[in-house]
Scaffold this motif. Structure first.
Motif, short mmCIF file in Angstrom:
data_model
loop_
_atom_site.label_atom_id
_atom_site.label_comp_id
_atom_site.label_asym_id
_atom_site.label_seq_id
_atom_site.Cartn_x
_atom_site.Cartn_y
_atom_site.Cartn_z
N LEU A 4 -40.11 -49.46 108.03
CA LEU A 4 -41.27 -50.35 108.06
C LEU A 4 -40.84 -51.79 108.33
O LEU A 4 -41.46 -52.49 109.14
N LEU A 5 -39.76 -52.22 107.67
CA LEU A 5 -39.23 -53.57 107.89
C LEU A 5 -38.73 -53.74 109.31
O LEU A 5 -38.91 -54.80 109.93
N LYS A 6 -38.11 -52.69 109.82
CA LYS A 6 -37.57 -52.74 111.19
C LYS A 6 -38.70 -52.90 112.20
O LYS A 6 -38.60 -53.69 113.15
N LYS A 7 -39.79 -52.16 111.99
CA LYS A 7 -40.94 -52.26 112.89
C LYS A 7 -41.60 -53.63 112.79
O LYS A 7 -42.01 -54.22 113.78
N TRP A 8 -41.69 -54.15 111.55
CA TRP A 8 -42.28 -55.47 111.33
C TRP A 8 -41.47 -56.54 112.03
O TRP A 8 -42.01 -57.43 112.70
N ASN A 9 -40.14 -56.49 111.92
CA ASN A 9 -39.27 -57.49 112.54
C ASN A 9 -39.21 -57.36 114.05
O ASN A 9 -38.83 -58.31 114.74
N SER A 10 -39.57 -56.17 114.57
CA SER A 10 -39.56 -55.99 116.02
C SER A 10 -40.75 -56.67 116.70
O SER A 10 -40.74 -56.92 117.89
N ILE A 11 -41.78 -56.98 115.91
CA ILE A 11 -42.94 -57.71 116.44
C ILE A 11 -42.57 -59.18 116.59
O ILE A 11 -41.87 -59.74 115.75
N SER A 12 -43.06 -59.84 117.65
CA SER A 12 -42.72 -61.25 117.86
C SER A 12 -43.22 -62.09 116.70
O SER A 12 -44.24 -61.77 116.07
N LEU A 13 -42.52 -63.19 116.42
CA LEU A 13 -42.84 -64.04 115.28
C LEU A 13 -44.25 -64.60 115.38
O LEU A 13 -44.98 -64.66 114.38
N VAL A 14 -44.66 -65.00 116.59
CA VAL A 14 -46.00 -65.58 116.76
C VAL A 14 -47.08 -64.57 116.38
O VAL A 14 -48.06 -64.91 115.72
N LYS A 15 -46.90 -63.31 116.81
CA LYS A 15 -47.88 -62.27 116.47
C LYS A 15 -47.91 -62.03 114.97
O LYS A 15 -48.98 -61.82 114.37
N ARG A 16 -46.74 -62.07 114.34
CA ARG A 16 -46.69 -61.89 112.88
C ARG A 16 -47.38 -63.04 112.17
O ARG A 16 -48.06 -62.84 111.15
N ILE A 17 -47.20 -64.26 112.70
CA ILE A 17 -47.86 -65.43 112.12
C ILE A 17 -49.38 -65.30 112.24
O ILE A 17 -50.12 -65.62 111.31
N LEU A 18 -49.85 -64.81 113.38
CA LEU A 18 -51.29 -64.62 113.58
C LEU A 18 -51.84 -63.60 112.59
O LEU A 18 -52.96 -63.77 112.09
N VAL A 19 -51.07 -62.56 112.31
CA VAL A 19 -51.50 -61.56 111.32
C VAL A 19 -51.63 -62.23 109.95
O VAL A 19 -52.63 -62.04 109.24
N GLY A 20 -50.63 -63.02 109.58
CA GLY A 20 -50.68 -63.74 108.30
C GLY A 20 -51.85 -64.70 108.25
O GLY A 20 -52.52 -64.83 107.21
N LEU A 21 -52.13 -65.37 109.37
CA LEU A 21 -53.24 -66.31 109.46
C LEU A 21 -54.58 -65.60 109.22
O LEU A 21 -55.42 -66.07 108.44
N ILE A 22 -54.76 -64.49 109.89
CA ILE A 22 -56.02 -63.72 109.77
C ILE A 22 -56.20 -63.21 108.33
O ILE A 22 -57.30 -63.31 107.76
N ILE A 23 -55.13 -62.68 107.75
CA ILE A 23 -55.22 -62.17 106.37
C ILE A 23 -55.56 -63.31 105.41
O ILE A 23 -56.39 -63.15 104.50
N GLY A 24 -54.93 -64.48 105.61
CA GLY A 24 -55.21 -65.64 104.76
C GLY A 24 -56.67 -66.06 104.83
O GLY A 24 -57.29 -66.38 103.80
N ILE A 25 -57.23 -66.07 106.04
CA ILE A 25 -58.65 -66.45 106.22
C ILE A 25 -59.57 -65.44 105.54
O ILE A 25 -60.52 -65.82 104.85
N ILE A 26 -59.27 -64.16 105.72
CA ILE A 26 -60.11 -63.09 105.12
C ILE A 26 -60.10 -63.19 103.60
O ILE A 26 -61.15 -63.14 102.94
N LEU A 27 -58.91 -63.37 103.02
CA LEU A 27 -58.80 -63.45 101.56
C LEU A 27 -59.50 -64.69 101.02
O LEU A 27 -60.15 -64.64 99.96
N ALA A 28 -59.38 -65.82 101.75
CA ALA A 28 -59.98 -67.09 101.28
C ALA A 28 -61.50 -67.04 101.31
O ALA A 28 -62.16 -67.70 100.50
N THR A 29 -62.05 -66.28 102.24
CA THR A 29 -63.51 -66.23 102.38
C THR A 29 -64.16 -65.08 101.62
O THR A 29 -65.37 -65.05 101.44
N THR A 30 -63.35 -64.14 101.15
CA THR A 30 -63.91 -62.97 100.45
C THR A 30 -63.56 -62.95 98.96
O THR A 30 -64.45 -62.85 98.11
N VAL A 31 -62.28 -63.04 98.63
CA VAL A 31 -61.87 -62.95 97.21
C VAL A 31 -60.93 -64.12 96.85
O VAL A 31 -59.79 -63.91 96.45
N PRO A 32 -61.42 -65.36 96.98
CA PRO A 32 -60.54 -66.52 96.73
C PRO A 32 -59.98 -66.57 95.31
O PRO A 32 -58.84 -66.99 95.11
#
Length: 410
Positions: A4-32
């Protein structure tokens, strides 16, 4: 788990950052309330970057200077020229934009517990004092002007030292660079925490009343990033500037936008310069220097907020005064890192040019703090990404000239 870690690290950093960004927005607007503990991830990420940056810069610069080959030319003069040109043009564009789209403020919000500098002389004095700061204190306080000065001095002093000593310093520099790579790999989680914290605590409601001001600030910064800077880069390289511009905005601007700290983004920029194949002797000095004097975003903030105060009070401004404001904003922005509070605290200095009382100017600073959630993020993204952009442009221009000379000789 390893897979799982290997697959996660194989994704480009920018795409991983975008995933983190989206999750952060969802959590802040739903279950802050329930997700509030993730804010620690953002704090840890920024603190780690800020913690490693001063010592990284110190050893990188010292290594580069001590191992610099005599007669080998660097591009520092060209890079500094680009830094100053970019900052002045940003101030000028901001002034023109303020004339085209005049903004009036509703004052009444004051900025407490802040003390603006008394004049340009004080700004420059602070800058000079920081150069000769105690080296340990400079490292502790992340005073990059002082860090650069002492690293240059020690690097020169070590030029004639034993090779084993130079190797040891170089090994420490490489180890710190590896630590930076480890920290940057956690960027998706850090940015998830940062964006969650911004949305959950600040919200967007308080910004709606200052929509026009935010649009003018962000629009001016976008114009500099996407129009003016590419023209400057094209003038230096004679090549299509946009691949490099978008690369810098993507890999440097995104992290700078969320960390809102040029100092914290220095390791990110160092990593990007290495990826672009730039000369380490050059970027190890130009990147921390850029974090200090390359302040296009700050020049825009100072100019627009000052002219907003001018418009609010009904003061007439002629072309001559507008040019003087552009120059003052440029000089002030270059010294803003030596002033606690950054670009906003230099607004009263610019306001004094038009005879605006300090109590009114501090109300404008208060407005600046309100819109700072967006203004400071965009300002830092522009400033930090441009450090790499202009360093790369100067390097590519040098390569172009050397190729031209070879073709002429052939």
């Amino acid at each position: 788990m390893k897979e799982l870690l290997k697959k996660w690290n194989s994704i480009s950093l920018v795409k991983r950052i975008l995933v983190g960004l989206i999750i952060g927005i969802i959590l802040a607007t739903t279950v802050p309330t329930y997700a509030s503990p993730i804010t620690i991830l953002g704090s840890l990420f920024v603190s780690a970057l800020k913690g490693v940056a001063p010592i990284l810069v110190f050893f990188l610069v010292m290594t580069a200077i001590s191992q610099h080959e005599s007669g080998k030319k660097t591009n520092m003069s060209s890079i500094i020229g680009l830094y100053l040109l970019g900052t002045f043009l940003a101030a000028l564009i901001a002034v023109i934009a303020s004339f085209m789209f005049p903004i009036k403020l509703t004052l009444g919000v004051t900025a407490n517990d802040v003390a603006p500098p008394g004049g340009v002389a004080e700004v420059l004095k602070n800058l000079l004092v920081n150069i000769v700061d105690n080296p340990v204190k400079a490292l502790f306080n992340a005073n990059y002007i002082g860090i650069l000065a002492w690293a240059l001095i020690l690097g020169l002093a070590l030029k004639n030292s034993a090779e084993s000593t130079k190797t040891m310093i170089s090994n420490v520099s490489d180890a710190l660079s590896q630590v930076v790579r480890w920290i940057i790999s956690f960027a998706p989680f850090g940015i998830m925490g940062l964006v969650f914290d911004s949305i959950a605590t600040q919200g967007l409601e308080t910004l709606l009343g200052y929509g026009q001001l935010i649009i003018l600030l962000v629009g001016s910064m976008a114009f500099i990033a996407l129009i003016v800077n590419p023209i400057i880069v094209f003038g230096a390289t004679h090549q299509n500037p946009y691949p490099l511009v978008f690369k810098c905005l993507k890999d440097s601007g995104i992290t700078a936008f969320f960390t809102r700290s040029s100092a914290a983004n220095i390791p990110v920029n160092m990593e990007l310069c290495e990826e672009l194949g730039l000369d380490k002797d050059t970027y190890s000095v130009s990147i921390p220097l850029g974090a200090t004097i390359n302040m296009a975003g700050a020049a825009i903030t100072i100019s627009i907020l000052t002219l907003a105060a001018v418009n609010t009070l009904g003061i007439k401004v002629d072309v001559g005064m507008a040019l003087v404001l552009s120059l003052l904003s440029t000089i002030s922005a270059c010294g803003s890192s030596g002033v606690a509070g950054g670009s906003l605290l230099l607004v009263p200095l610019a306001c004094s040019l038009f005879g605006i009382p300090n109590d009114i100017a501090m109300q404008v600073v208060g407005v600046g703090f309100i819109v700072g959630v967006i203004q400071d993020s965009c300002e830092t993204a522009l400033n930090s990404s441009t450090d790499v952009l202009f360093t790369a442009a100067a390097e590519y221009a040098k390569l172009r000239k050397s190729r031209s000379k070879k073709e002429v000789n052939v």
